[in-house]
Write an enzyme that holds these catalytic residues in place. Structure first.
Site, PDB file in Angstrom:
ATOM      1  N   ILE A 174     -69.373  -2.782 -24.543  1.00 45.14           N
ATOM      2  CA  ILE A 174     -70.063  -1.598 -25.087  1.00 45.14           C
ATOM      3  C   ILE A 174     -71.569  -1.820 -25.212  1.00 45.14           C
ATOM      4  O   ILE A 174     -72.037  -2.952 -25.265  1.00 45.14           O
ATOM      5  CB  ILE A 174     -69.451  -1.175 -26.452  1.00 45.14           C
ATOM      6  CG1 ILE A 174     -69.440  -2.348 -27.440  1.00 45.14           C
ATOM      7  CG2 ILE A 174     -68.056  -0.615 -26.259  1.00 45.14           C
ATOM      8  CD1 ILE A 174     -69.013  -1.948 -28.843  1.00 45.14           C
ATOM      9  N   LYS A 200     -66.351  -6.809 -26.289  1.00 46.67           N
ATOM     10  CA  LYS A 200     -67.662  -7.462 -26.341  1.00 46.67           C
ATOM     11  C   LYS A 200     -68.752  -6.444 -26.685  1.00 46.67           C
ATOM     12  O   LYS A 200     -69.105  -5.602 -25.875  1.00 46.67           O
ATOM     13  CB  LYS A 200     -68.018  -8.139 -25.002  1.00 46.67           C
ATOM     14  CG  LYS A 200     -69.224  -9.079 -25.194  1.00 46.67           C
ATOM     15  CD  LYS A 200     -69.971  -9.381 -23.940  1.00 46.67           C
ATOM     16  CE  LYS A 200     -70.963  -8.335 -23.543  1.00 46.67           C
ATOM     17  NZ  LYS A 200     -72.084  -8.114 -24.485  1.00 46.67           N
ATOM     18  N   PRO A 201     -69.302  -6.527 -27.897  1.00 49.17           N
ATOM     19  CA  PRO A 201     -70.409  -5.636 -28.272  1.00 49.17           C
ATOM     20  C   PRO A 201     -71.693  -6.032 -27.531  1.00 49.17           C
ATOM     21  O   PRO A 201     -71.762  -7.082 -26.901  1.00 49.17           O
ATOM     22  CB  PRO A 201     -70.569  -5.881 -29.774  1.00 49.17           C
ATOM     23  CG  PRO A 201     -69.329  -6.599 -30.203  1.00 49.17           C
ATOM     24  CD  PRO A 201     -68.856  -7.359 -29.002  1.00 49.17           C
ATOM     25  N   ALA A 202     -72.707  -5.180 -27.621  1.00 49.83           N
ATOM     26  CA  ALA A 202     -73.996  -5.494 -27.003  1.00 49.83           C
ATOM     27  C   ALA A 202     -74.706  -6.577 -27.805  1.00 49.83           C
ATOM     28  O   ALA A 202     -74.536  -6.681 -29.020  1.00 49.83           O
ATOM     29  CB  ALA A 202     -74.852  -4.243 -26.932  1.00 49.83           C
ATOM     30  N   GLU A 274     -68.427   4.366 -18.181  1.00 50.74           N
ATOM     31  CA  GLU A 274     -69.242   5.408 -18.834  1.00 50.74           C
ATOM     32  C   GLU A 274     -70.683   4.955 -18.697  1.00 50.74           C
ATOM     33  O   GLU A 274     -71.113   4.016 -19.373  1.00 50.74           O
ATOM     34  CB  GLU A 274     -68.866   5.521 -20.320  1.00 50.74           C
ATOM     35  CG  GLU A 274     -67.426   5.909 -20.587  1.00 50.74           C
ATOM     36  CD  GLU A 274     -67.146   7.376 -20.306  1.00 50.74           C
ATOM     37  OE1 GLU A 274     -68.107   8.166 -20.236  1.00 50.74           O
ATOM     38  OE2 GLU A 274     -65.969   7.715 -20.140  1.00 50.74           O
ATOM     39  N   CYS A 308     -76.921   8.410 -24.018  1.00 51.42           N
ATOM     40  CA  CYS A 308     -76.634   8.610 -22.591  1.00 51.42           C
ATOM     41  C   CYS A 308     -76.644  10.084 -22.221  1.00 51.42           C
ATOM     42  O   CYS A 308     -77.046  10.454 -21.131  1.00 51.42           O
ATOM     43  CB  CYS A 308     -75.283   7.994 -22.252  1.00 51.42           C
ATOM     44  SG  CYS A 308     -73.991   8.508 -23.385  1.00 51.42           S
ATOM     45  N   GLN A 355     -86.353  -2.742 -24.757  1.00 44.21           N
ATOM     46  CA  GLN A 355     -86.211  -1.300 -24.559  1.00 44.21           C
ATOM     47  C   GLN A 355     -87.566  -0.606 -24.745  1.00 44.21           C
ATOM     48  O   GLN A 355     -87.903   0.315 -24.011  1.00 44.21           O
ATOM     49  CB  GLN A 355     -85.153  -0.724 -25.509  1.00 44.21           C
ATOM     50  CG  GLN A 355     -84.810   0.729 -25.249  1.00 44.21           C
ATOM     51  CD  GLN A 355     -84.304   1.003 -23.836  1.00 44.21           C
ATOM     52  OE1 GLN A 355     -83.752   0.123 -23.189  1.00 44.21           O
ATOM     53  NE2 GLN A 355     -84.533   2.199 -23.350  1.00 44.21           N
ATOM     54  N   GLU A 405     -83.550   7.442 -15.969  1.00 43.34           N
ATOM     55  CA  GLU A 405     -83.145   7.454 -17.381  1.00 43.34           C
ATOM     56  C   GLU A 405     -84.114   6.586 -18.176  1.00 43.34           C
ATOM     57  O   GLU A 405     -84.222   5.387 -17.924  1.00 43.34           O
ATOM     58  CB  GLU A 405     -81.719   6.911 -17.526  1.00 43.34           C
ATOM     59  CG  GLU A 405     -81.191   7.043 -18.929  1.00 43.34           C
ATOM     60  CD  GLU A 405     -79.838   6.378 -19.121  1.00 43.34           C
ATOM     61  OE1 GLU A 405     -79.654   5.249 -18.628  1.00 43.34           O
ATOM     62  OE2 GLU A 405     -78.975   6.985 -19.779  1.00 43.34           O
TER      63      GLU A 405
HETATM   64  P1  NAD Z   1     -76.362  -2.526 -20.208  1.00 44.28           P
HETATM   65  O1  NAD Z   1     -75.634  -2.098 -18.992  1.00 44.28           O
HETATM   66  O2  NAD Z   1     -77.551  -3.373 -20.049  1.00 44.28           O
HETATM   67  O3  NAD Z   1     -75.377  -3.306 -21.191  1.00 44.28           O
HETATM   68  C1  NAD Z   1     -74.172  -2.737 -21.627  1.00 44.28           C
HETATM   69  C2  NAD Z   1     -73.211  -3.849 -21.975  1.00 44.28           C
HETATM   70  O4  NAD Z   1     -72.899  -4.576 -20.788  1.00 44.28           O
HETATM   71  C3  NAD Z   1     -73.769  -4.876 -22.947  1.00 44.28           C
HETATM   72  O5  NAD Z   1     -72.729  -5.275 -23.807  1.00 44.28           O
HETATM   73  C4  NAD Z   1     -74.178  -6.034 -22.033  1.00 44.28           C
HETATM   74  O6  NAD Z   1     -74.170  -7.288 -22.670  1.00 44.28           O
HETATM   75  C5  NAD Z   1     -73.106  -5.959 -20.975  1.00 44.28           C
HETATM   76  N1  NAD Z   1     -73.470  -6.525 -19.674  1.00 44.28           N
HETATM   77  C6  NAD Z   1     -74.703  -6.715 -19.147  1.00 44.28           C
HETATM   78  N2  NAD Z   1     -74.605  -7.243 -17.904  1.00 44.28           N
HETATM   79  C7  NAD Z   1     -73.283  -7.372 -17.647  1.00 44.28           C
HETATM   80  C8  NAD Z   1     -72.530  -7.847 -16.525  1.00 44.28           C
HETATM   81  N3  NAD Z   1     -73.133  -8.272 -15.413  1.00 44.28           N
HETATM   82  N4  NAD Z   1     -71.190  -7.828 -16.591  1.00 44.28           N
HETATM   83  C9  NAD Z   1     -70.563  -7.367 -17.694  1.00 44.28           C
HETATM   84  N5  NAD Z   1     -71.215  -6.924 -18.793  1.00 44.28           N
HETATM   85  C10 NAD Z   1     -72.558  -6.919 -18.773  1.00 44.28           C
HETATM   86  O7  NAD Z   1     -76.698  -1.175 -20.982  1.00 44.28           O
HETATM   87  P2  NAD Z   1     -77.401  -1.026 -22.387  1.00 44.28           P
HETATM   88  O8  NAD Z   1     -78.857  -1.183 -22.175  1.00 44.28           O
HETATM   89  O9  NAD Z   1     -76.738  -1.851 -23.424  1.00 44.28           O
HETATM   90  O10 NAD Z   1     -77.037   0.489 -22.756  1.00 44.28           O
HETATM   91  C11 NAD Z   1     -77.760   1.543 -22.316  1.00 44.28           C
HETATM   92  C12 NAD Z   1     -77.049   2.223 -21.168  1.00 44.28           C
HETATM   93  O11 NAD Z   1     -75.730   2.615 -21.561  1.00 44.28           O
HETATM   94  C13 NAD Z   1     -77.745   3.501 -20.756  1.00 44.28           C
HETATM   95  O12 NAD Z   1     -77.815   3.573 -19.367  1.00 44.28           O
HETATM   96  C14 NAD Z   1     -76.836   4.579 -21.315  1.00 44.28           C
HETATM   97  O13 NAD Z   1     -76.935   5.811 -20.647  1.00 44.28           O
HETATM   98  C15 NAD Z   1     -75.494   3.960 -21.165  1.00 44.28           C
HETATM   99  N6  NAD Z   1     -74.506   4.604 -22.070  1.00 44.28           N
HETATM  100  C16 NAD Z   1     -73.565   5.416 -21.532  1.00 44.28           C
HETATM  101  C17 NAD Z   1     -72.659   6.065 -22.358  1.00 44.28           C
HETATM  102  C18 NAD Z   1     -71.607   6.989 -21.784  1.00 44.28           C
HETATM  103  O14 NAD Z   1     -70.670   7.328 -22.504  1.00 44.28           O
HETATM  104  N7  NAD Z   1     -71.724   7.396 -20.531  1.00 44.28           N
HETATM  105  C19 NAD Z   1     -72.722   5.878 -23.744  1.00 44.28           C
HETATM  106  C20 NAD Z   1     -73.691   5.045 -24.260  1.00 44.28           C
HETATM  107  C21 NAD Z   1     -74.598   4.401 -23.404  1.00 44.28           C
END
Ligand code: NAD
Length: 495
Positions: A174, A200-202, A274, A308, A355, A405
């Site tokens: 997430i 796994k949270p962020a 998502e 998002c 960010q 975005e």
């Molecule tokens: P991100 O893709 O950088 O990270 C998301 C999660 O993925 C984090 O937990 C991160 O640690 C993990 N991650 C990173 N690299 C990975 C890999 N190679 N393999 C597996 N996991 C990995 O995104 P972010 O910056 O945390 O979040 C923002 C993004 O999320 C935006 O693009 C937003 O639009 C999107 N988002 C979408 C929704 C939806 O429902 N569509 C909801 C919330 C956020």
């Protein structure tokens, strides 16, 4: 600090949590381990990372970082719990555990809201009135489905009812923008359908998920049913690639979504993605203008634009464009930017330094491409990560601020003449997550919303969520849905 006037209305029908006012309401441990088998354990990796308060740049806690061996331990725990306990438990019993989680979230709503705002930077009014109540609502909603799966997914006469089965061990990853709510969106349907989970949270917002781990333990869930491990992309990738995982549920950027899709191709793992968005919010000349201004402000500045489905592209019909933009500028002058724990705050802190840099980079690109930028002249706190609400006019469809975005409080504004032009511009984007239509004509709402290629289209409102309502995207915004029955389906095997 900008002038104080009326506050934004982000309140939902789930609004019942008492008002939390200060960090005194929350206990944060100095250090958190990995939550495996209902216990907090030290990581075999031996590594910890700091999590901070982005409004103060102050350390809140140290959090264990899961390495490959830790991921393996968590998956093993989930696998054992799946086969021995959770998938064979009577569904009504599973439902009782999930109800219990929902009720404890309600009881601890104050603490969770404060922690969410401290760790993520979002205004307390939003975590108190939206994130935490909706997280509880998701657990309540899916608890109700646990013993009604046969009704939800009726099988053909030739198939036996017991052929509706859970998928197995789910790896759930997430983002940081709605940490507890995203955890609830993922965990509740998975558990209701009889799956076990490694979540796994962020990396910037681990703390409410760790409180949720305590809640899960307090709810007496059998050990191993939910395991929560922290870390960054490397930990996420180890989870995705673990052979013991049967399904990946990912919410995050389109970039990472594509990496995940490639890495699990051919493995037989199920997945839902998502991903990002760049929603069009379309205001017609016949709309209730003041109401639409509020809706547009909510659409882009809710949660600092870290949403998002944020309405980050505004299209205003020409006859009202000048009036609308003037009213919008007046309105953003009144927004209060500052301490996320202050109940009057409209715009809190940007979630992380990274960010903030990304937002600044894209805003600079907008200026370099010749767009006109408007920001209120408000002061910002000296410490922490902040960005003023920003409007871009004089933009074209090709500009980066229109196509990419930004995930921050930045709105690009274009005008249009006809319904057809609005629809064409709205769809001229790689994303397809959400959209908004503002008009007093019902027929126009049906016409426009049915032609916008997006998973969710709001009419005369924006950013409204309900556990019974499916959410998800088309095109580069992902695949699969979360919420409602649609959100339960990916956690069920029909053969
Ligand atoms: P991100 O893709 O950088 O990270 C998301 C999660 O993925 C984090 O937990 C991160 O640690 C993990 N991650 C990173 N690299 C990975 C890999 N190679 N393999 C597996 N996991 C990995 O995104 P972010 O910056 O945390 O979040 C923002 C993004 O999320 C935006 O693009 C937003 O639009 C999107 N988002 C979408 C929704 C939806 O429902 N569509 C909801 C919330 C956020």
């Amino acid at each position: 600090m900008a002038k104080k006037t009326k506050v934004l209305d982000f309140h939902s029908k789930w609004n019942y949590a008492p008002a939390p006012e200060s960090a005194d309401h929350v206990e944060v441990n100095k250090s958190y381990g990995l939550f495996i088998n209902n216990e907090f354990t030290d990581p075999l990796s031996g590594k910890y990372f700091e999590t901070i308060n982005p409004a103060r740049e102050a350390k809140l806690a140290e959090v264990a970082e899961a390495g490959p061996q830790d991921v393996n331990r968590a998956v093993q725990a989930a696998s054992t719990a799946f086969h021995k306990v959770w998938s064979v438990m009577p569904p009504a019993e599973r439902g009782k555990y999930i109800y219990r989680i929902a009720r404890i979230i309600q009881e601890r709503a104050r603490e969770l809201a404060v922690l969410e705002s401290m760790n993520g930077g979002k205004p307390i009014r939003e975590s108190r009135d939206v994130d935490i109540p909706l997280a509880a609502a998701h657990f309540f909603y899916y608890a109700g489905w646990a013993d009604k799966l046969d009704y939800a997914f009726p099988v053909k006469h030739s198939q036996k009812p017991e052929r509706i089965k859970p998928v197995g061990v789910c790896g759930q990853i997430i983002p940081w923008n709605f940490p507890l709510l995203m955890a609830a969106w993922k965990l509740a349907p998975a558990l209701a359908a009889g799956n076990t989970v490694v979540l796994k949270p962020a990396e910037t917002t681990p703390l409410t998920a760790l409180k949720l781990a305590e809640i899960i333990r307090d709810a007496d869930l059998p050990p191993g049913v939910v395991n929560i491990i922290n870390g960054g992309g490397t930990t996420g990738a180890a989870l995705v690639n673990h052979p013991g995982i049967n399904k990946i549920a990912f919410t995050g950027s389109t970039e990472v979504g594509k990496i995940i899709q490639k890495s699990i191709a051919g493995t037989g793992k199920k997945y839902t993605l998502e991903l990002g968005g760049k929603a069009a919010n379309i205001v017609f000349a016949d709309a209730a203008i003041d109401q639409a201004v509020e809706g547009v402000v909510n659409g882009i500045f809710f949660n600092q634009g870290h949403v998002c489905c944020a309405g980050s592209r505004l299209f205003v019909q020409e006859p009202v464009a000048d009036l609308f933009i003037r009213k919008l500028k007046d309105r953003i002058e009144t927004l209060i930017i500052g301490d996320p724990l202050d109940k009057n705050t409209d715009i809190g802190a940007i979630n992380s330094k990274e960010q903030l840099m990304k937002i600044k980079r894209l805003v600079k690109a907008g200026l370099n491409e010749g767009a006109t930028c408007y920001q209120p002249d408000c002061s910002l706190p000296s410490k922490g990560f902040w960005f003023r609400p920003t409007l871009f006019t004089n933009v074209t469809q090709a500009n980066r601020v229109v196509q990419e975005e930004i995930f921050g409080p930045v709105l690009s504004i274009q005008t249009f003449r006809t319904v057809e032009e609005a629809i064409e511009k709205a769809n001229n984007i790689p994303y397809g997550l959400s959209g908004g239509v503002w008009t007093d004509k019902g027929a126009k709402i049906f016409n426009v919303s049915s032609q916008i290629r997006a998973g969710v289209v709001w009419a005369n409102t924006f950013n409204k969520f309900d556990p019974s309502s499916p959410f998800g995207g088309y095109k580069e915004s992902g695949m699969g849905r979360e919420g409602g029955l649609h959100g339960l389906a990916p956690y069920i095997q029909m053969n």
